[in-house]
Scaffold this motif. Structure first.
Motif, PDB file in Angstrom:
ATOM      1  N   SER C 326       0.843  -1.202   0.000  1.00 51.72           N
ATOM      2  CA  SER C 326       0.000   0.000   0.000  1.00 51.72           C
ATOM      3  C   SER C 326       0.869   1.239   0.000  1.00 51.72           C
ATOM      4  O   SER C 326       0.589   2.218  -0.709  1.00 51.72           O
ATOM      5  CB  SER C 326      -0.911   0.028   1.230  1.00 51.72           C
ATOM      6  N   ALA C 327       1.937   1.207   0.791  1.00 48.89           N
ATOM      7  CA  ALA C 327       2.821   2.367   0.847  1.00 48.89           C
ATOM      8  C   ALA C 327       3.581   2.523  -0.471  1.00 48.89           C
ATOM      9  O   ALA C 327       3.814   3.652  -0.918  1.00 48.89           O
ATOM     10  CB  ALA C 327       3.804   2.215   2.002  1.00 48.89           C
ATOM     11  N   VAL C 328       3.925   1.393  -1.113  1.00 50.72           N
ATOM     12  CA  VAL C 328       4.586   1.479  -2.421  1.00 50.72           C
ATOM     13  C   VAL C 328       3.722   2.297  -3.365  1.00 50.72           C
ATOM     14  O   VAL C 328       4.195   3.212  -4.055  1.00 50.72           O
ATOM     15  CB  VAL C 328       4.834   0.065  -2.993  1.00 50.72           C
ATOM     16  N   ASN C 332       4.681   6.047  -4.666  1.00 55.43           N
ATOM     17  CA  ASN C 332       4.897   6.200  -6.102  1.00 55.43           C
ATOM     18  C   ASN C 332       3.960   7.230  -6.711  1.00 55.43           C
ATOM     19  O   ASN C 332       4.345   7.954  -7.625  1.00 55.43           O
ATOM     20  CB  ASN C 332       4.753   4.848  -6.811  1.00 55.43           C
ATOM     21  N   TRP C 333       2.735   7.302  -6.196  1.00 56.26           N
ATOM     22  CA  TRP C 333       1.846   8.366  -6.680  1.00 56.26           C
ATOM     23  C   TRP C 333       2.413   9.729  -6.321  1.00 56.26           C
ATOM     24  O   TRP C 333       2.418  10.662  -7.133  1.00 56.26           O
ATOM     25  CB  TRP C 333       0.441   8.226  -6.069  1.00 56.26           C
ATOM     26  N   THR C 334       2.882   9.826  -5.079  1.00 59.46           N
ATOM     27  CA  THR C 334       3.433  11.118  -4.650  1.00 59.46           C
ATOM     28  C   THR C 334       4.652  11.476  -5.492  1.00 59.46           C
ATOM     29  O   THR C 334       4.820  12.631  -5.911  1.00 59.46           O
ATOM     30  CB  THR C 334       3.840  11.034  -3.162  1.00 59.46           C
ATOM     31  N   GLY C 361      -6.677   6.560   6.447  1.00 59.31           N
ATOM     32  CA  GLY C 361      -7.340   5.271   6.645  1.00 59.31           C
ATOM     33  C   GLY C 361      -6.343   4.142   6.785  1.00 59.31           C
ATOM     34  O   GLY C 361      -6.478   3.280   7.647  1.00 59.31           O
ATOM     35  N   GLY C 362      -5.319   4.164   5.950  1.00 62.47           N
ATOM     36  CA  GLY C 362      -4.337   3.092   5.996  1.00 62.47           C
ATOM     37  C   GLY C 362      -3.523   3.125   7.273  1.00 62.47           C
ATOM     38  O   GLY C 362      -3.293   2.089   7.905  1.00 62.47           O
TER      39      GLY C 362
END
Lengths: 100, 217, 540
Positions: C326-328, C332-334, C361-362
């Motif tokens: 999820s953090a990946v 990557n979006w950021t 949420g995460g």
């Protein structure tokens, strides 16, 4: 369509192997091997299922993708049963004080 | 089947050629079987848990099942898998008579399996071992025994339902095949129905030792 | 209406009712799904409105306890099973998966139509249960309450969910086969849009997980009808086994809701940053990793049930592992945003709101994955806030963002971008006002599923209810301007956003067969660097 036609002779060979294994699993069940009974019964069932999948369902002659699909359901069923069983096996390991 | 033969065949508009259609249909059936494995897997998971939680009761309750009929049914179903494989074999070689004959034989065997299963169910009913409808067993651990029979009827009931659906599919195949719709070049429905039928057989291969054999020793 | 000389598209091909109800065109089936799930969303929102109004005051003065139980149960059932799970896959996925891979349709169009009918039949059973008195078990159907105690219409609801499950399975099956077998020439796996990767992972979860919930609710139904003891501890059964089987599906179901949404966000972020996505293959593989890990963490819903502590520990550790893929994605979006030429059309505003909300949420999910902390906040409003941040802040914002992004493609009409941006901001503000106070409430100890509470909690509950009102406005606005755009909207060009992807190479709306001729793919997805910055057609 690179279709592999399995000969009728192999089908009969697989059939007799399946019947033999059925006879063995019944014969074994009449003996008491303690905890091994379940293990033997499941091992024979898995062997029989594998024979059906490989030959009757032609997976042996199919693409890698079919191998993956054929294994996926059984793999995840095994994961589910294994994880659920960890709970039932280990549930009593830590004694919980019960309120009076 | 060679490519040029396949390319000349009719295929549905969303596919480029008959080969793509064949591969998609086969993969579709395999994905469906994955789903079916999980469907039965969940029930078997429940059964295995209770088998571990109530070992003695389940073995005792399992002795109420008729091992002979279970063995006969196993033999019938494995034989039906062989005849199904031979029906597909016939279809692959374009031998329509062989295909239809073996399809018919498979249906007869499937019906025989269901008949024996129905007989077993009726017998259990008369013995008062059908939870919910007629359960009169009052020995020790009656509730846990009822649990065994609940799962027995759930597992074999859903399996029998799949057999009934399978018989319907085979009947449709027979009707279509008799009109000469399948050939050496096009027999995908026969093949993927065969996959389904073998899968139903595999379920029984696991149910038989799990339900019938555990209390024999 | 189109002038006669305009080539026919999928909408204008035939106007009869029959042509819609018997269509096998994936685009029309997507529209059928859009209409049905919007109806279910309105129904579920109405239940939510009832819940929030009741919680305005500490006393139970609006509804009885029984009615309140039914309200939150039916809110959960409608939203989870009949809105969130089909939302992105069945609407956007149905519409876009074949177009994005350059196919004329899904592999099995008739099965696709069948899945919609199955959905409608399942929803009918659930509606029947609601009309004839409702259900009060909570959407989780915990036994033995659902199987022995509750006098409400659990059986009909269980049948509805059992049936609807097959619609989801068939959609997943169709996507898997289509993505494997029907990609256009040149479209290799690592050239596929991330939307497709996300849908592939989602479909795997649907096919592997859904049958388990189907059989589980079927067993509950059988237990209820025949008075069996399958999950009844008084009769040798184990209610915790029900929870194992239930969460084996229902935890991965969270990923059925969030993964497609992540796919949408990947498309939006790259398009409105005018950059190819940072770490394409990592984002692609992380979808599969989330689907995989999602199946082996279900026990974190059961830390307080009496399951083995050791099992709890394993589940806790594995739950933390989900944070990695999820953090990946999030990082990557950021990184994609960084030094991109950003523009802020409505879909991008939704995507940015998503980034913030999904992160909250995460991260709060990690609190809940921690054994000790979970014991404190379990069954409180902290959990409610957490999963609404994922399901509303994640799944629904992704759905809305995707709907705004592809609305010109689906309908051939542009909506007013300014008001759409405003609506996105209103949703963001309303959402945070609704659910952020619930984190605090939960941490202070307010339990979920009670219709009265101690007076100290009132201020935060009033804030939450006020936020729900704002959120409602934010949801209603798109319904108005989308409908408005159908009649008055400017005609959409083929590629209004200057985006890459095969779906933008065909006219809006696409013809029935999607493409005049099968496209050939020659480059990676998101090669925005090669494209000129477009003059956007965002104005009305």
């Amino acid at each position: 369509m690179a279709e592999h036609i399995v000969s009728a002779r192999s089908y009969f060979a697989v059939f007799f192997a399946l019947m033999g294994l059925t006879a063995i699993t019944v014969a074994v069940a009449f003996n008491d091997f303690g905890a091994w009974n379940n293990f033997v019964a499941i091992a024979i069932a898995v062997t029989k299922a594998t024979l059906v999948i490989l030959y009757f369902m032609h997976v042996r002659y199919s693409t890698h993708l079919t191998w993956v699909m054929a294994g996926a359901g059984f793999f995840w069923t095994a994961v589910m049963i294994a994880y659920v069983m960890t709970d039932y096996v280990a549930r009593g390991w830590i004694p919980v004080p019960i309120a009076q | 089947m060679s490519n040029h033969a396949a390319a000349s065949l009719a295929h549905q508009h969303q596919f480029d050629d008959a080969e793509q259609q064949y591969e998609a249909s086969t993969l579709g059936m395999w994905v469906f079987i994955v789903n079916e494995v999980m469907f039965f897997g969940a029930m078997i998971c429940a059964y295995v848990v209770y088998r571990v939680v109530h070992p003695g009761v389940f073995e005792h309750a399992s002795q109420q099942l008729n091992i002979t009929l279970g063995l006969v049914n196993t033999t019938i179903l494995i034989t039906s898998s062989l005849t199904m494989a031979l029906a597909v074999h016939g279809a692959q070689q374009g031998k329509r008579g062989q295909m239809l004959g073996y399809l018919l034989l498979t249906m007869v065997l499937g019906a025989a399996f269901l008949g024996i299963k129905g007989f077993e169910y009726a017998h259990k009913y008369s013995e008062g071992l059908v939870p919910g409808l007629n359960f009169t067993y009052t020995g020790p651990h009656a509730d846990e025994s009822q649990l065994f029979f609940s799962l027995y009827f759930a597992l074999t009931g859903f399996h029998a339902l799949h057999m009934v659906i399978g018989l319907g599919i085979l009947g449709a195949l027979f009707a279509v095949g008799a009109r000469g719709m399948f050939s050496r070049d096009y027999h995908t429905p026969v093949e993927i129905s065969g996959l389904y039928w073998h899968f139903v057989d595999i379920v029984w291969i696991f149910l038989f030792p799990l339900l019938y054999l555990l209390g024999l020793h | 209406m189109d002038a006669p000389e305009t080539p026919k598209n999928y909408l204008t091909a035939d106007y009869s009712i029959k042509s819609w109800l018997l269509t096998v065109d994936h685009k029309r089936i997507a529209v059928l799904y859009l209409v049905s799930i919007t109806a279910m969303f309105l129904l579920g929102s109405a239940f939510a409105a009832g819940i929030r109004l009741e919680l305005l005051t500490p006393r139970g003065d609006l509804f009885t306890s029984d009615t309140y139980n039914k309200l939150f149960t039916m809110h959960g059932i409608v939203m989870v099973f009949f809105f969130l799970i089909p939302s992105i896959p069945a609407v956007l996925g149905n519409f876009l998966v074949p177009i994005m891979i350059g196919a004329r349709d899904l592999a099995f169009p008739k099965i696709n139509l069948l899945s919609w009918y199955i959905y409608v039949i399942g929803a009918t059973f659930a509606m029947f249960a609601m009309i004839t008195g409702g259900v009060d078990t909570g959407w989780t159907f915990y036994t033995p309450y659902s199987s022995w105690v509750s006098h409400t219409n659990v059986t009909a609801t269980a049948i509805g969910i059992f049936i609807t499950g097959f619609s989801s399975i068939l959609t997943g099956l169709n996507f898997i086969v289509t993505i494997h077998r029907m990609r256009a020439p040149g479209l290799t796996w690592f050239r596929m849009p991330l939307f497709i990767w996300a849908h592939y992972a989602t479909s795997l979860v649907m096919v592997l997980g859904t049958p388990v919930i189907a059989i589980t609710v079927a067993l509950v139904g059988l237990e209820r009808i025949f008075h069996l003891g399958i999950f009844n501890p008084q009769m040798g059964g184990d209610p915790i086994l029900f929870q194992h089987l239930f969460w084996f599906y229902s935890h991965p179901a969270v990923y059925i809701m969030i993964l497609p949404s992540m796919g949408v966000i990947s498309e939006l972020i790259t398009c409105f940053s005018r950059k190819s996505i940072f770490g394409y293959s990592f984002v692609a593989i992380s979808s599969l990793a989330i689907a995989f890990l999602g199946f082996i963490v279900w026990g974190h819903h059961m830390f307080t049930t009496g399951q083995s502590v050791y099992t709890g520990m394993i589940f806790s550790i594995l739950s933390f592992a989900v944070a990695i893929p999820s953090a990946v994605k999030t990082f990557n979006w950021t990184a994609t945003l960084y030094r991109g030429s950003l523009s802020f059309e409505a879909p991008m505003v939704y995507a940015l709101c998503y980034l913030g909300l999904f992160t909250i949420g995460g991260l709060t999910g990690l609190f809940l994955a921690t054994l000790g902390t979970d014991v404190h906040v379990h069954d409180t409003y902290f959990v409610v806030a957490h999963f609404h941040y994922i399901m509303v802040g994640g799944a629904i914002l992704g759905y809305l963002g995707g709907l705004h992004f592809w609305w010109p493609k689906i309908t051939g009409k542009m909506y007013p971008d300014g008001i759409a941006r405003t609506a996105a901001i209103i949703v963001f503000i309303g959402f945070n006002l609704t659910f952020f106070p619930q984190f605090v409430l939960g941490y202070m100890g307010m339990p979920r599923r009670y219709h009265f509470y101690v007076d100290e909690f009132q201020v935060l509950n009033v804030l939450s209810t006020a936020g729900a009102g704002i959120l409602g406005v934010g949801y209603l606005l798109p319904m108005f301007y989308f409908v408005w755009s159908l009649i008055y909207g400017k005609k959409a060009p083929a590629n209004p956003w200057g985006a890459t992807g095969l779906e933008w190479t065909t006219p809006s709306p696409p013809p029935t067969d999607n493409f005049a001729q099968t496209p050939v793919v020659t480059e990676d997805a998101y090669s925005y660097e090669n494209l000129p910055v477009p003059t956007r057609a965002s104005a009305v």
